[in-house]
Write a protein that holds these residues in place. Structure first.
Motif, PDB file in Angstrom:
ATOM      1  N   ALA A   1       0.839  -1.203   0.000  1.00 34.67           N
ATOM      2  CA  ALA A   1       0.000   0.000   0.000  1.00 34.67           C
ATOM      3  C   ALA A   1       0.872   1.250   0.000  1.00 34.67           C
ATOM      4  N   ARG A   2       0.374   2.292  -0.632  1.00 32.88           N
ATOM      5  CA  ARG A   2       1.066   3.589  -0.570  1.00 32.88           C
ATOM      6  C   ARG A   2       0.622   4.332   0.681  1.00 32.88           C
ATOM      7  N   LEU A   3       1.558   4.995   1.316  1.00 32.21           N
ATOM      8  CA  LEU A   3       1.275   5.826   2.476  1.00 32.21           C
ATOM      9  C   LEU A   3       1.555   7.278   2.131  1.00 32.21           C
ATOM     10  N   VAL A   4       0.548   8.113   2.313  1.00 29.36           N
ATOM     11  CA  VAL A   4       0.686   9.561   2.176  1.00 29.36           C
ATOM     12  C   VAL A   4       0.519  10.153   3.570  1.00 29.36           C
ATOM     13  N   HIS A   5       1.549  10.793   4.069  1.00 25.15           N
ATOM     14  CA  HIS A   5       1.540  11.314   5.431  1.00 25.15           C
ATOM     15  C   HIS A   5       1.661  12.835   5.394  1.00 25.15           C
ATOM     16  N   LEU A   6       0.805  13.504   6.154  1.00 27.54           N
ATOM     17  CA  LEU A   6       0.868  14.968   6.209  1.00 27.54           C
ATOM     18  C   LEU A   6       1.855  15.412   7.280  1.00 27.54           C
ATOM     19  N   GLY A   7       2.969  15.993   6.831  1.00 25.91           N
ATOM     20  CA  GLY A   7       3.948  16.579   7.724  1.00 25.91           C
ATOM     21  C   GLY A   7       3.705  18.072   7.856  1.00 25.91           C
ATOM     22  N   SER A   8       4.723  18.796   8.283  1.00 25.92           N
ATOM     23  CA  SER A   8       4.572  20.230   8.528  1.00 25.92           C
ATOM     24  C   SER A   8       5.845  20.981   8.173  1.00 25.92           C
ATOM     25  N   ALA A   9       5.661  22.181   7.633  1.00 25.05           N
ATOM     26  CA  ALA A   9       6.810  23.047   7.355  1.00 25.05           C
ATOM     27  C   ALA A   9       7.514  23.466   8.634  1.00 25.05           C
ATOM     28  N   ALA A  10       6.845  23.280   9.784  1.00 24.39           N
ATOM     29  CA  ALA A  10       7.490  23.588  11.066  1.00 24.39           C
ATOM     30  C   ALA A  10       8.706  22.697  11.308  1.00 24.39           C
ATOM     31  N   GLU A  11       8.812  21.605  10.561  1.00 29.76           N
ATOM     32  CA  GLU A  11       9.970  20.719  10.698  1.00 29.76           C
ATOM     33  C   GLU A  11      11.267  21.415  10.276  1.00 29.76           C
ATOM     34  N   TYR A  12      11.170  22.421   9.404  1.00 26.21           N
ATOM     35  CA  TYR A  12      12.365  23.126   8.946  1.00 26.21           C
ATOM     36  C   TYR A  12      12.903  24.086  10.003  1.00 26.21           C
ATOM     37  N   GLY A  13      12.013  24.627  10.837  1.00 25.59           N
ATOM     38  CA  GLY A  13      12.437  25.632  11.793  1.00 25.59           C
ATOM     39  C   GLY A  13      12.586  26.992  11.131  1.00 25.59           C
ATOM     40  N   PRO A  14      13.379  27.896  11.715  1.00 26.24           N
ATOM     41  CA  PRO A  14      13.495  29.258  11.188  1.00 26.24           C
ATOM     42  C   PRO A  14      14.073  29.271   9.775  1.00 26.24           C
ATOM     43  N   GLY A  15      13.447  30.071   8.914  1.00 27.56           N
ATOM     44  CA  GLY A  15      13.940  30.230   7.558  1.00 27.56           C
ATOM     45  C   GLY A  15      14.818  31.462   7.424  1.00 27.56           C
ATOM     46  N   THR A  16      15.432  31.585   6.263  1.00 30.89           N
ATOM     47  CA  THR A  16      16.272  32.748   5.963  1.00 30.89           C
ATOM     48  C   THR A  16      15.437  33.769   5.214  1.00 30.89           C
ATOM     49  N   PRO A  17      15.296  35.000   5.733  1.00 27.65           N
ATOM     50  CA  PRO A  17      14.476  36.006   5.055  1.00 27.65           C
ATOM     51  C   PRO A  17      14.848  36.149   3.584  1.00 27.65           C
ATOM     52  N   GLY A  18      13.835  36.130   2.743  1.00 23.50           N
ATOM     53  CA  GLY A  18      14.031  36.272   1.311  1.00 23.50           C
ATOM     54  C   GLY A  18      14.239  34.972   0.580  1.00 23.50           C
ATOM     55  N   ALA A  19      14.360  33.854   1.315  1.00 17.22           N
ATOM     56  CA  ALA A  19      14.646  32.562   0.682  1.00 17.22           C
ATOM     57  C   ALA A  19      13.520  31.577   0.931  1.00 17.22           C
ATOM     58  N   ALA A  20      13.317  30.683  -0.043  1.00 17.57           N
ATOM     59  CA  ALA A  20      12.346  29.596   0.093  1.00 17.57           C
ATOM     60  C   ALA A  20      13.102  28.288   0.265  1.00 17.57           C
ATOM     61  N   VAL A  21      12.691  27.472   1.216  1.00 14.68           N
ATOM     62  CA  VAL A  21      13.403  26.234   1.495  1.00 14.68           C
ATOM     63  C   VAL A  21      12.934  25.112   0.571  1.00 14.68           C
ATOM     64  N   THR A  22      13.871  24.310   0.126  1.00 16.28           N
ATOM     65  CA  THR A  22      13.552  23.111  -0.634  1.00 16.28           C
ATOM     66  C   THR A  22      13.593  21.912   0.307  1.00 16.28           C
ATOM     67  N   GLU A  23      13.195  20.775  -0.218  1.00 14.30           N
ATOM     68  CA  GLU A  23      13.171  19.555   0.584  1.00 14.30           C
ATOM     69  C   GLU A  23      14.576  19.121   1.021  1.00 14.30           C
ATOM     70  N   ALA A  24      15.594  19.638   0.369  1.00 10.66           N
ATOM     71  CA  ALA A  24      16.972  19.279   0.730  1.00 10.66           C
ATOM     72  C   ALA A  24      17.499  20.098   1.903  1.00 10.66           C
ATOM     73  N   ALA A  25      16.745  21.083   2.354  1.00  8.45           N
ATOM     74  CA  ALA A  25      17.206  21.946   3.443  1.00  8.45           C
ATOM     75  C   ALA A  25      17.319  21.164   4.749  1.00  8.45           C
ATOM     76  N   ALA A  26      18.237  21.592   5.596  1.00 12.30           N
ATOM     77  CA  ALA A  26      18.380  20.990   6.917  1.00 12.30           C
ATOM     78  C   ALA A  26      17.138  21.288   7.753  1.00 12.30           C
ATOM     79  N   THR A  27      16.827  20.390   8.672  1.00 13.89           N
ATOM     80  CA  THR A  27      15.676  20.571   9.559  1.00 13.89           C
ATOM     81  C   THR A  27      16.163  20.967  10.950  1.00 13.89           C
ATOM     82  N   HIS A  28      15.597  22.065  11.451  1.00 14.60           N
ATOM     83  CA  HIS A  28      15.936  22.559  12.791  1.00 14.60           C
ATOM     84  C   HIS A  28      14.647  23.017  13.472  1.00 14.60           C
ATOM     85  N   PRO A  29      13.757  22.084  13.796  1.00 11.71           N
ATOM     86  CA  PRO A  29      12.470  22.492  14.375  1.00 11.71           C
ATOM     87  C   PRO A  29      12.637  23.182  15.722  1.00 11.71           C
ATOM     88  N   ILE A  30      11.722  24.109  15.978  1.00  9.37           N
ATOM     89  CA  ILE A  30      11.698  24.844  17.237  1.00  9.37           C
ATOM     90  C   ILE A  30      10.527  24.325  18.066  1.00  9.37           C
TER      91      ILE A  30
END
Length: 297
Positions: free
Chosen positions: A99-128
């Protein structure tokens, strides 16, 4: 196609279930704690063995896990957001490994972003804080499960049914309570942060596309609106829809969950490539759906 939706009465689960039920050839099975569930289950407490038995009876081709917690203490968050996906993956490996599993995660997993930049899936995760950390633990459980699985890392969803544990739902409740009283004062926290808001209907469409797409998918896909919008704009937009005539004061610090994150923006290019998905609704349309309380496609 037999598609099981866990958390079918929740905020996003309700939108996903509604969209699936309009999908030709889909048999939608409802899973969760609410009355009327085809599969009565609480991922926070069920054992892998019992869930495996239930899944063997349900025989799903796809499972969409919308179950999750946004509020509560760290233990409650961990039970639902971390333990839940781990138990689900263990049960699927036993009862429905294809079976395929589709799981809803959250952008909160990335933690603080860099102003002016959009994070890709390759970005490091630093949740707060516990919420982002427990959602990340759930993502790790899914992406290392060996299953045909994808995590949709969702931005800040806005739409009908938004819960009061998030700012859009809380603002709608406050504005309904205030009505048109010109003397009303809403005292809120700092609204200067930027967030990537996405219409809940677009999240549901992404989940359905991920559930039905042929072949394997990338392990993680960002699902966001693609713009970092000042939270103050969302509040003002809702206030305008409500005909609010009072005053809004930013008198306190932001919440412990959101205050350290001043910028959040997700790059959803990969979702476009893998699913043909792009947001179809504007923030204004999402706010209108939230305020009106209807769920129209």
């Amino acid at each position: 196609m037999r598609i099981l939706v866990l958390g079918f009465t929740g905020y996003l689960g309700g939108h996903v279930t509604e969209r699936l039920r309009a999908l030709p050839g889909a048999l939608v099975l409802a899973g969760g704690r609410a009355p009327g569930a085809d599969l009565a289950v609480d991922l926070a407490t069920v054992s892998p063995e019992q869930l495996a038995k239930d899944l063997a009876s349900a025989v799903p081709d796809t499972v969409i896990n919308c179950a999750g917690a946004t509020g509560g203490d760290a233990v409650s968050l961990a039970e639902v957001n971390a333990r839940g996906p781990a138990v689900l993956c263990a049960a699927l490996r036993e009862a429905a490994p294809a079976a395929r599993l589709v799981h809803l995660g959250s952008a909160a997993e990335y933690g603080p972003g860099t102003p002016g930049a959009a994070v890709t899936e390759a970005a490091a995760t630093h949740p707060i804080g516990p919420y982002g950390a427990t959602k990340l633990a759930g993502t790790v459980a899914v992406t290392t499960s060996g299953l045909d699985a994808v995590v949709l890392r969702v931005g800040n969803p806005v739409g009908a049914g938004a819960p009061p544990t998030g700012l859009p739902g809380r603002m709608a409740a406050l504005l309904r309570e205030a009505g048109s009283d010109p003397e009303a004062v809403l005292r809120l926290g700092d609204l200067s942060a930027h967030r990537d808001f996405v219409d809940a209907r677009d999240v549901a469409r992404a989940a359905v596309l991920a559930a039905t797409a042929p072949g394997p998918l990338p392990p993680v896909l960002n699902i966001g609106g693609g713009r970092a919008v000042p939270v103050r704009d969302l509040v003002r937009g809702l206030a305008g829809l409500a005909g609010f005539r009072g005053r809004i004061e930013e008198t306190t610090a932001g919440s412990l969950r959101s205050a350290p994150v001043s910028w959040q923006c997700s790059d959803s290019t990969a979702a476009g490539d893998a699913l043909g998905w792009r947001p179809a609704h504007t923030l204004d349309e999402a706010l209108a759906a939230l305020w009106e309380g209807g769920r129209t496609t």
